[in-house]
Design an enzyme around this catalytic site. Structure first.
Site, PDB file in Angstrom:
ATOM      1  N   LEU A 112       4.368  -0.593 -20.472  1.00 56.70           N
ATOM      2  CA  LEU A 112       3.986  -1.656 -20.895  1.00 56.70           C
ATOM      3  C   LEU A 112       4.058  -1.411 -22.262  1.00 56.70           C
ATOM      4  CD1 LEU A 112       0.728  -1.879 -18.813  1.00 56.70           C
ATOM      5  CD2 LEU A 112       2.137  -3.407 -18.365  1.00 56.70           C
TER       6      LEU A 112
ATOM      7  N   LYS B 269      -5.196   0.946 -34.229  1.00 54.49           N
ATOM      8  CA  LYS B 269      -3.985   0.668 -33.648  1.00 54.49           C
ATOM      9  C   LYS B 269      -4.977  -0.370 -32.850  1.00 54.49           C
ATOM     10  CE  LYS B 269      -1.018   0.787 -30.777  1.00 54.49           C
ATOM     11  NZ  LYS B 269      -0.270   0.868 -29.506  1.00 54.49           N
TER      12      LYS B 269
ATOM     13  N   HIS C 261      -0.262  -3.138 -29.576  1.00 51.84           N
ATOM     14  CA  HIS C 261      -0.410  -3.182 -28.877  1.00 51.84           C
ATOM     15  C   HIS C 261      -0.182  -5.210 -28.638  1.00 51.84           C
ATOM     16  CE1 HIS C 261       0.539  -1.796 -24.470  1.00 51.84           C
ATOM     17  NE2 HIS C 261       0.419  -3.739 -24.604  1.00 51.84           N
TER      18      HIS C 261
ATOM     19  N   ALA D 294       0.927   3.115 -15.890  1.00 47.96           N
ATOM     20  CA  ALA D 294       2.025   2.198 -17.165  1.00 47.96           C
ATOM     21  C   ALA D 294       2.634   3.472 -17.661  1.00 47.96           C
ATOM     22  CB  ALA D 294       1.766   1.318 -17.809  1.00 47.96           C
TER      23      ALA D 294
ATOM     24  N   HIS E 221       6.659  -1.356 -29.513  1.00 47.99           N
ATOM     25  CA  HIS E 221       7.048  -1.364 -27.986  1.00 47.99           C
ATOM     26  C   HIS E 221       7.255  -2.827 -28.323  1.00 47.99           C
ATOM     27  CE1 HIS E 221       2.999  -1.509 -26.745  1.00 47.99           C
ATOM     28  NE2 HIS E 221       2.914  -0.574 -27.023  1.00 47.99           N
TER      29      HIS E 221
ATOM     30  N   HIS F 131       5.812   5.629 -32.803  1.00 47.77           N
ATOM     31  CA  HIS F 131       4.960   5.616 -31.551  1.00 47.77           C
ATOM     32  C   HIS F 131       5.070   6.924 -30.258  1.00 47.77           C
ATOM     33  CE1 HIS F 131       2.218   2.337 -28.919  1.00 47.77           C
ATOM     34  NE2 HIS F 131       3.007   3.696 -28.795  1.00 47.77           N
TER      35      HIS F 131
ATOM     36  N   HIS G 156       2.420   8.915 -27.244  1.00 47.47           N
ATOM     37  CA  HIS G 156       1.394   9.277 -26.421  1.00 47.47           C
ATOM     38  C   HIS G 156       1.833  11.263 -26.074  1.00 47.47           C
ATOM     39  CE1 HIS G 156      -0.107   5.801 -26.096  1.00 47.47           C
ATOM     40  NE2 HIS G 156       1.444   5.753 -26.066  1.00 47.47           N
ATOM     41  N   LEU G 157       0.984  12.027 -26.895  1.00 45.16           N
ATOM     42  CA  LEU G 157       0.973  13.640 -27.019  1.00 45.16           C
ATOM     43  C   LEU G 157      -0.451  13.811 -25.751  1.00 45.16           C
ATOM     44  CD1 LEU G 157       2.280  14.888 -29.745  1.00 45.16           C
ATOM     45  CD2 LEU G 157       3.616  14.687 -28.186  1.00 45.16           C
TER      46      LEU G 157
ATOM     47  N   ASP H  47       7.880   5.459 -27.870  1.00 47.86           N
ATOM     48  CA  ASP H  47       6.328   5.736 -26.899  1.00 47.86           C
ATOM     49  C   ASP H  47       7.001   6.464 -25.031  1.00 47.86           C
ATOM     50  OD1 ASP H  47       4.448   4.159 -25.568  1.00 47.86           O
ATOM     51  OD2 ASP H  47       5.025   1.960 -24.299  1.00 47.86           O
TER      52      ASP H  47
HETATM   53  C1  NCD Z   1       1.288   3.879 -22.230  1.00 53.27           C
HETATM   54  C2  NCD Z   1      -0.109   5.089 -22.223  1.00 53.27           C
HETATM   55  O1  NCD Z   1       0.530   5.865 -21.181  1.00 53.27           O
HETATM   56  O2  NCD Z   1      -0.542   5.636 -22.758  1.00 53.27           O
HETATM   57  N1  NCD Z   1       1.874   3.194 -21.465  1.00 53.27           N
HETATM   58  C3  NCD Z   1       2.234   2.540 -21.378  1.00 53.27           C
HETATM   59  O3  NCD Z   1       3.358   2.161 -20.373  1.00 53.27           O
HETATM   60  N2  NCD Z   1       3.246   2.780 -22.907  1.00 53.27           N
HETATM   61  C4  NCD Z   1      -0.134   3.046 -23.254  1.00 53.27           C
HETATM   62  C5  NCD Z   1       0.701   1.935 -24.335  1.00 53.27           C
HETATM   63  O4  NCD Z   1       1.135   1.862 -25.057  1.00 53.27           O
HETATM   64  O5  NCD Z   1       0.831   1.226 -23.531  1.00 53.27           O
HETATM   65 ZN    ZN Z   2       2.339   3.345 -26.141  1.00 50.55          ZN
END
Ligand code: NCD
Ligand code: ZN
Length: 346
Positions: A219, A99, A136, A263, A174, A13, A15-16, A247
């Site tokens: 989050l 997702k 999520h 977040a 998460h 999991h 985010h790039l 995450d």
């Molecule tokens: C994530 C994001 O910034 O894309 N933020 C987070 O707080 N985890 C989105 C997500 O996975 O909820």
């Molecule tokens: Zn995430």
């Protein structure tokens, strides 16, 4: 010096982002992980296989040659996603699922799902095509306390999805609560959960005691200590239903240090170091490899990696910020503090 060598882990999991941010952050992950499941919550989101294909090419272009890295993707489910798109996704080996973002639950989730019933035909198709649903798991109702949103989502939404589509493979992403751990533990093998380093190492006090710390805000939000204990127990239990998903979610520093900060915790530069610390604290360093390098690959039915990584117990100071060549500043988790483990680089 104490060292730990394990099969190279994967991040299920991650985010790039895109563009200059992608170019900057991709190699922090590629240095640590062999593969990752990259999240589709771009703006606009990755809704189709064609968009995913282009995004995957951009990711591969951002990764340095010295760090071989295999990105996997999932489609962002919307109420307008067509069953045909699910079919295409099922035929694409590097797409591992779809997702589900409840609309409004987190960063860039506006295009997500309002009424769950609307996507039942898609879930049915996913179940029959054996495509994984990444979730999520938070409700968005204004009357539900933010610390209860995961528990209530499990009660109101996830239980019924699982009952209605019993063979659908689901990853509750998460997880942050005892109830999340219990849901995953008590369901059959087609249900799994990922756990982040911040939820293993911190409880909600870090956010507010002694001042507001926006770089620990993500989050689902950090919960109280009893939940952290439940997560640590689950991660170190050896149960194959729990595996690694950082995450890591970079945001430019000014977007976090703001009157309405967004977040996401950026953990990619020190992800395995943080997991090692959590497992060591639990007296379970011997369980790190299976959590980080076996369980996720097994769940996603991919071969386990062969290369290894080595961590050594040598303290270092985490930079307060990382600055990209184009001037983007990102504050990592733990910035300005020390870290006990260090990934040995090539
Ligand atoms: C994530 C994001 O910034 O894309 N933020 C987070 O707080 N985890 C989105 C997500 O996975 O909820
Ligand atoms: Zn995430």
């Amino acid at each position: 010096m104490q060292t730990l060598t394990i099969i190279q882990p994967d991040d299920w999991h991650l985010h790039l982002r895109d563009d200059a941010m992608l170019s900057f952050v991709a190699n922090f992950s590629a240095r640590q992980f062999a593969r990752a499941l990259v999240m589709p919550n771009l703006s606009p989101p990755i809704l189709t296989v064609a968009q995913a294909l282009h995004y995957r090419r951009r990711i591969l272009a951002a990764v340095a040659e010295k760090h071989p890295f295999e990105p996997y993707l999932c489609l962002y489910l919307s109420e307008n996603t067509s069953p045909g798109e699910i079919e295409k996704a099922a035929q694409t080996p590097w797409i591992l699922g779809c997702k589900l973002y409840p609309a409004g639950a987190t960063t860039h989730s506006e295009a997500g799902v309002g009424k769950l019933e609307k996507i039942y035909p898609l879930l049915e198709r996913m179940e029959s095509r054996d495509l994984v649903l990444q979730v999520h798991g938070e409700v968005t109702d204004g009357d539900i306390d933010i610390f209860d949103r995961e528990r209530v989502f499990i009660e109101r939404a996830l239980q019924s999805i699982h009952r209605r589509f019993p063979r659908l493979r689901i990853v509750l992403e998460h997880i942050t609560t005892r109830e999340g751990v219990e849901f995953v533990t008590q369901t059959p093998a087609n249900i799994a959960g990922t756990i982040t380093p911040q939820h293993l190492l911190y409880n909600r006090n870090i956010l507010l005691v002694g001042g507001i710390r926006p770089h620990y805000y993500c989050l689902p939000v950090l919960k109280r200590e009893s939940h952290r204990q439940a997560l640590l127990e689950a991660a170190t239990s050896g149960n194959p239903k729990f595996f690694l998903g950082t995450d890591s979610a970079p945001h430019a520093r000014e977007r976090k240090e703001s009157p309405c900060g967004c977040a996401g915790c950026f953990s990619a530069p020190l992800a395995m170091e943080l997991y090692a610390e959590a497992f060591e604290q639990a007296g379970s360093l011997d369980k790190l490899e299976s959590f980080a390098s076996h369980h996720g690959a097994d769940f996603y039915r991919l071969p386990r990696n062969r290369a290894t990584i080595t961590l050594e117990a040598s303290e270092w100071e985490v930079p307060e910020h990382y600055v990209s060549p184009t001037g983007i500043e990102i504050a990592p988790l733990r910035g300005g503090e020390s870290c006990r483990w260090r990934l040995v680089s090539d």
